[in-house]
Design an enzyme around this catalytic site. Sequence first.
Site, PDB file in Angstrom:
ATOM      1  N   MET A 109     -11.766  -5.861   4.758  1.00  0.00           N
ATOM      2  CA  MET A 109     -11.748  -5.189   5.623  1.00  0.00           C
ATOM      3  C   MET A 109     -11.274  -5.118   7.164  1.00  0.00           C
ATOM      4  SD  MET A 109     -10.663  -2.244   3.260  1.00  0.00           S
ATOM      5  CE  MET A 109      -9.482  -1.190   4.746  1.00  0.00           C
ATOM      6  N   HIS A 136      -8.137   1.798  -4.430  1.00  0.00           N
ATOM      7  CA  HIS A 136      -8.962   1.467  -3.443  1.00  0.00           C
ATOM      8  C   HIS A 136      -9.637   2.206  -3.346  1.00  0.00           C
ATOM      9  CE1 HIS A 136      -9.391   0.486   1.124  1.00  0.00           C
ATOM     10  NE2 HIS A 136     -10.849   0.299   0.971  1.00  0.00           N
ATOM     11  N   GLY A 171      -3.214  -3.704   8.616  1.00  0.00           N
ATOM     12  CA  GLY A 171      -2.761  -4.424   9.692  1.00  0.00           C
ATOM     13  C   GLY A 171      -2.441  -5.556   9.528  1.00  0.00           C
ATOM     14  N   ASP A 186      -4.563   3.868  -1.594  1.00  0.00           N
ATOM     15  CA  ASP A 186      -5.849   4.020  -1.063  1.00  0.00           C
ATOM     16  C   ASP A 186      -5.953   5.273  -1.414  1.00  0.00           C
ATOM     17  OD1 ASP A 186      -6.502   1.724   0.316  1.00  0.00           O
ATOM     18  OD2 ASP A 186      -4.061   1.892   0.919  1.00  0.00           O
ATOM     19  N   MET A 204     -12.354   5.498  -1.362  1.00  0.00           N
ATOM     20  CA  MET A 204     -12.727   5.161   0.086  1.00  0.00           C
ATOM     21  C   MET A 204     -13.060   6.639  -0.575  1.00  0.00           C
ATOM     22  SD  MET A 204      -9.862   3.874   2.072  1.00  0.00           S
ATOM     23  CE  MET A 204      -8.165   3.544   1.402  1.00  0.00           C
ATOM     24  N   SER A 223       0.632  -1.297  -0.432  1.00  0.00           N
ATOM     25  CA  SER A 223      -0.266  -0.137   0.077  1.00  0.00           C
ATOM     26  C   SER A 223       0.687   1.652   0.009  1.00  0.00           C
ATOM     27  CB  SER A 223      -0.736   0.230   1.091  1.00  0.00           C
ATOM     28  OG  SER A 223      -1.847   1.498   1.257  1.00  0.00           O
ATOM     29  N   GLY A 230      -9.425   4.104   6.612  1.00  0.00           N
ATOM     30  CA  GLY A 230      -8.945   5.710   6.779  1.00  0.00           C
ATOM     31  C   GLY A 230      -7.556   5.580   6.874  1.00  0.00           C
ATOM     32  N   MET A 233      -8.823   8.980  -0.879  1.00  0.00           N
ATOM     33  CA  MET A 233      -9.515   9.104   0.242  1.00  0.00           C
ATOM     34  C   MET A 233      -9.920  10.615   0.451  1.00  0.00           C
ATOM     35  SD  MET A 233      -7.196   7.268   3.659  1.00  0.00           S
ATOM     36  CE  MET A 233      -6.546   5.787   3.599  1.00  0.00           C
ATOM     37  N   SER A 243       2.256  -0.369   5.746  1.00  0.00           N
ATOM     38  CA  SER A 243       3.055  -0.575   6.731  1.00  0.00           C
ATOM     39  C   SER A 243       4.266  -1.599   7.527  1.00  0.00           C
ATOM     40  CB  SER A 243       2.776   0.099   8.192  1.00  0.00           C
ATOM     41  OG  SER A 243       1.802  -0.671   8.551  1.00  0.00           O
ATOM     42  N   HIS A 298      -0.598  -1.313  -4.244  1.00  0.00           N
ATOM     43  CA  HIS A 298      -2.520  -0.854  -3.826  1.00  0.00           C
ATOM     44  C   HIS A 298      -2.708   0.361  -3.650  1.00  0.00           C
ATOM     45  CE1 HIS A 298      -6.174  -1.372  -1.687  1.00  0.00           C
ATOM     46  NE2 HIS A 298      -5.712  -0.522  -0.757  1.00  0.00           N
ATOM     47  N   ASP A 319      -7.007  -6.267   3.789  1.00  0.00           N
ATOM     48  CA  ASP A 319      -6.391  -4.603   3.871  1.00  0.00           C
ATOM     49  C   ASP A 319      -6.212  -4.261   5.570  1.00  0.00           C
ATOM     50  OD1 ASP A 319      -5.682  -1.760   3.677  1.00  0.00           O
ATOM     51  OD2 ASP A 319      -7.706  -1.781   2.169  1.00  0.00           O
TER      52      ASP A 319
HETATM   53  C1  DX5 Z   1      -6.609   1.490   5.589  1.00  0.00           C
HETATM   54  C2  DX5 Z   1      -5.983   1.149   3.819  1.00  0.00           C
HETATM   55  C3  DX5 Z   1      -5.394   0.176   3.618  1.00  0.00           C
HETATM   56  C4  DX5 Z   1      -3.610   0.680   4.694  1.00  0.00           C
HETATM   57  C5  DX5 Z   1      -3.449  -0.553   5.010  1.00  0.00           C
HETATM   58  O1  DX5 Z   1      -7.591   2.221   5.324  1.00  0.00           O
HETATM   59  O2  DX5 Z   1      -6.949   1.166   3.467  1.00  0.00           O
HETATM   60  O3  DX5 Z   1      -4.915  -0.009   2.812  1.00  0.00           O
HETATM   61  O4  DX5 Z   1      -2.828   1.500   3.809  1.00  0.00           O
HETATM   62  O5  DX5 Z   1      -2.361  -0.027   5.598  1.00  0.00           O
HETATM   63  P1  DX5 Z   1      -1.890  -1.475   7.475  1.00  0.00           P
HETATM   64  O6  DX5 Z   1      -0.141  -2.404   6.252  1.00  0.00           O
HETATM   65  O7  DX5 Z   1      -0.006   0.074   8.065  1.00  0.00           O
HETATM   66  O8  DX5 Z   1      -2.659  -1.319   7.900  1.00  0.00           O
HETATM   67 ZN    ZN Z   2      -6.603  -0.031   0.705  1.00  0.00          ZN
END
Ligand code: DX5
Ligand code: ZN
Length: 221
Positions: free
Chosen positions: A137, A65, A178, A34, A67, A7, A142, A36, A199, A32, A176
Site C-alpha cells: 500500500m 482487495h 496515488g 476495493d 479491507m 480501481s 480507505g 471496505m 483517480s 481492482h 496501490d
Molecule cells: C485505497 C484503495 C485504492 C484506491 C486507489 O484504500 O485500496 O485501491 O482506490 O485510489 P487512487 O489511485 O486514486 O489513489
Molecule cells: Zn485497493
Amino acid sequence: MIQISPSLLSADFSCLAHELDAIEKAGADMLHIDVMDGVYVPNISLGLPVVESIRRATGLFFDVHLMITRPLQYVDAFAAAGADRITFHIESQPQETKQTISRIRAAGKQAGVTLNPGTPLERLLPFVPLVDLVLIMTVEPGFGGQKFMADMMPKVAAVRDEARRVGKKDLIIQVDGGVNSETSAVCAAHGANCLVAGSAVFGQPDYAAAISGMRLAAQAA
Ligand code: DX5
Ligand code: ZN
C-alpha cells in the site's frame, strides 16, 4: 511486463457497465475492486451484490482487495461472486493468515496479501512463498485520491529481493494508492509489476491515454 489494474472506487457508480466496457477497451489488464467494511478502514465502499452484478457485465479479471475485519469468513462468498484473485490484509486476522491463503486456493482463486504503510514488512515476508501476489500500500487504505507515499519504495524492493531469494520468479508485486503516470516509474524501478490506479484512470477524460501513459512510464523505468 507491467500490468495496470484500474480501481473501481473512482468509477462512476451510476453507469458501471459502461465504465467497465470503457476500461476494457482502453487496455486495462484487470479490474481492482476495493471492498471496505467501515470497521477495518473508516469508509464503506461496495460488497457482494455489486461484485455479482458486475461479474455478469464483463469478462475482466477481478482483482479483489478486501479491507475488512474478517476476510477468512468471506473468502468463499467473494469467490462465488466472481473474484479471480483475493487480496487481504495480514493485520486483520493475524492468527489466520495461512488458513485464509489456503481457503482462497481451495476456492480455485489466486491469493494475495497486503499490509498497511505502518506495518513492518517482516510480518509479511514469511508468506511470500505461499501467495501469487504481494500488495504494498502506498497510501493509508480507505480512500481514493490520496498522495503517493514514496517512502514505501524500500518495501517494494525488499519484496522483490525476497521473491528472488526464495525463487519465486512469477510473484506479482502490486502497488496501490496515488499511482499515476509520474509515480508509476518509481514503483516499477523498485520492482512493482502491477499498478493499481483509481483517480489516475477514472478521473481522466481519456482512459486509454491514462493507461498507456502509466504503462509506458513504468516500462521505461
Ligand atoms: C485505497 C484503495 C485504492 C484506491 C486507489 O484504500 O485500496 O485501491 O482506490 O485510489 P487512487 O489511485 O486514486 O489513489
Ligand atoms: Zn485497493
